[in-house]
Design a protein around this motif. Sequence first.
Motif, short mmCIF file in Angstrom:
data_model
loop_
_atom_site.label_atom_id
_atom_site.label_comp_id
_atom_site.label_asym_id
_atom_site.label_seq_id
_atom_site.Cartn_x
_atom_site.Cartn_y
_atom_site.Cartn_z
N ILE A 171 29.76 3.82 -25.40
CA ILE A 171 28.71 3.10 -24.70
C ILE A 171 28.38 3.85 -23.42
CG2 ILE A 171 30.23 1.59 -23.33
CD1 ILE A 171 28.21 -0.71 -23.95
N ALA A 172 27.12 3.75 -22.99
CA ALA A 172 26.68 4.38 -21.74
C ALA A 172 27.03 5.87 -21.71
CB ALA A 172 27.28 3.67 -20.53
N ASP A 173 26.78 6.55 -22.82
CA ASP A 173 27.02 7.99 -23.00
C ASP A 173 28.51 8.34 -23.01
OD1 ASP A 173 24.35 8.56 -23.28
OD2 ASP A 173 24.07 9.19 -21.20
N THR A 174 29.20 8.12 -21.90
CA THR A 174 30.58 8.60 -21.80
C THR A 174 31.59 7.46 -21.63
OG1 THR A 174 30.17 8.99 -19.44
CG2 THR A 174 29.99 10.87 -20.92
N GLY A 175 31.15 6.22 -21.88
CA GLY A 175 32.05 5.08 -21.79
C GLY A 175 32.58 4.68 -23.16
N VAL A 176 33.46 3.69 -23.15
CA VAL A 176 34.08 3.17 -24.37
C VAL A 176 34.15 1.65 -24.26
CG1 VAL A 176 36.13 3.18 -25.88
CG2 VAL A 176 35.52 5.24 -24.59
N ARG A 179 24.12 0.56 -17.08
CA ARG A 179 23.95 1.08 -18.43
C ARG A 179 24.75 0.26 -19.43
NH1 ARG A 179 23.02 6.48 -19.32
NH2 ARG A 179 23.34 5.92 -21.50
N VAL A 180 25.96 -0.09 -19.09
CA VAL A 180 26.79 -0.90 -19.98
C VAL A 180 26.10 -2.23 -20.28
CG1 VAL A 180 28.96 -2.20 -20.17
CG2 VAL A 180 28.98 0.16 -19.33
N ILE A 181 25.56 -2.86 -19.25
CA ILE A 181 24.88 -4.16 -19.42
C ILE A 181 23.63 -3.98 -20.28
CG2 ILE A 181 23.66 -6.01 -18.22
CD1 ILE A 181 25.63 -5.46 -15.84
N GLU A 182 22.84 -2.96 -19.97
CA GLU A 182 21.60 -2.72 -20.72
C GLU A 182 21.88 -2.47 -22.20
OE1 GLU A 182 18.86 -0.74 -17.15
OE2 GLU A 182 19.84 0.54 -18.65
N GLU A 183 23.02 -1.88 -22.51
CA GLU A 183 23.35 -1.54 -23.89
C GLU A 183 24.17 -2.63 -24.58
OE1 GLU A 183 24.90 2.46 -24.17
OE2 GLU A 183 23.44 3.20 -22.71
#
Length: 396
Positions: free
Chosen positions: A46-51, A141-145
């Motif tokens: 998530i958010a490109d480089t998150g998990v 980004r996390v919230i948007e996704e």
Amino acid sequence: MLSFENWVRDIRREFHRNPELSFHEYGTQARIISILEGLGIECRKIADTGVIAEVRGGGPGPCIAIRSDTDALSAHESLTKFNEDYISQKPGVMHACGHDGHMAIVLGVARLIKERRREFCGSVRFIFQPAEEIPPGGAVRVIEEGGLEGVDAIIGLHIFGDVDVGTINILAGPFMANSNRFTVNITGKGGHHSTPDMCIDPILVMSEFISSLNPLVSQKVSPSDHVLGFGTINAAGQFNRSPDEVELVGSFRTFDDGDIDVIEGTMSSILDSLMDSYSVEGIEGVPSYDLNIERGYPVLFNDPVFTGSASRLLKNKFEKVNTHVEPIFGAEDFAYYLQEVPGVYMVIGTRNVEKGIVEGNHSSSFDIDEDILVMGVDMLYSIAVDFLKGPGAYLE
């Protein structure tokens, strides 16, 4: 077989050796996924480089999220008596703010939740969020996704180097400040110092703005509720010439997002007055100014009901729990999550004078007392499970 304590410690050290900057946490992301999958926990990027990952309990129920940040800082780590075995292997990049410890703690919670999932109903979502250090941050980004979809509450913690080891600070309401950058450009009329009547010196105008700002802001926003500072001032000129333009860049923080408008209004009022007082007949169009306020993270507001229940639980488990502490002028994009769902963000101290662990966050010699890692696991695990067993005590 490694003990749980050593397992968490080794994970922290592995991340510490391999720090990555905001939105470049690809290796960190891959390692988090590897650890979670090794625990039998499904996850996704998530958010490109998150998990993001989730563990479901023995039956239906609410969902609580636990968040860790994952990014490091631009800093060259100094060799100390502690870090020889795990010093950063990437010159100029360092986990100088405890995010390596945060990841290890949350992965420790994930392991316990997976092992004990039959003991509770509902689910626990784990958010490993990139780019906390650089606004606008990764939380948005996390919230948007969709990272908070279906989440009823969220919790997190931060390791602080200026708080005594084993001390937990938790505060209902505003706990951390907003952060804002401002830029002021003043345009005058450059010229030789021998003919001041033909010039409008923007440096002189800016100097009066600088000297006036803090006293006037303090009349409108209590000095205990804001900080304001000047970072850079730039003008292209030379010793015997007034420049045409000067730029000032600074920042301010408050514990009330409404105070941002008050401070911006004060800046504009001062500048308007200065434009009038420094105007010169026959020189049209100057002085003039441009003011730009870039809003950073909002005030981090801990939900009072959730925080009250979490505080009571922690006081029953730990010796040093402070609920009457001053808000922190540091800023955190965890604030965005708390605008969406109730929850709490806490501080756990790592300062240990006896061991010589005394450096503050963002120091090139920052380190943590690793004894707090399992304590951090216990904090987050206990609140999460207690919430799932009795969410009514935590939610209005």
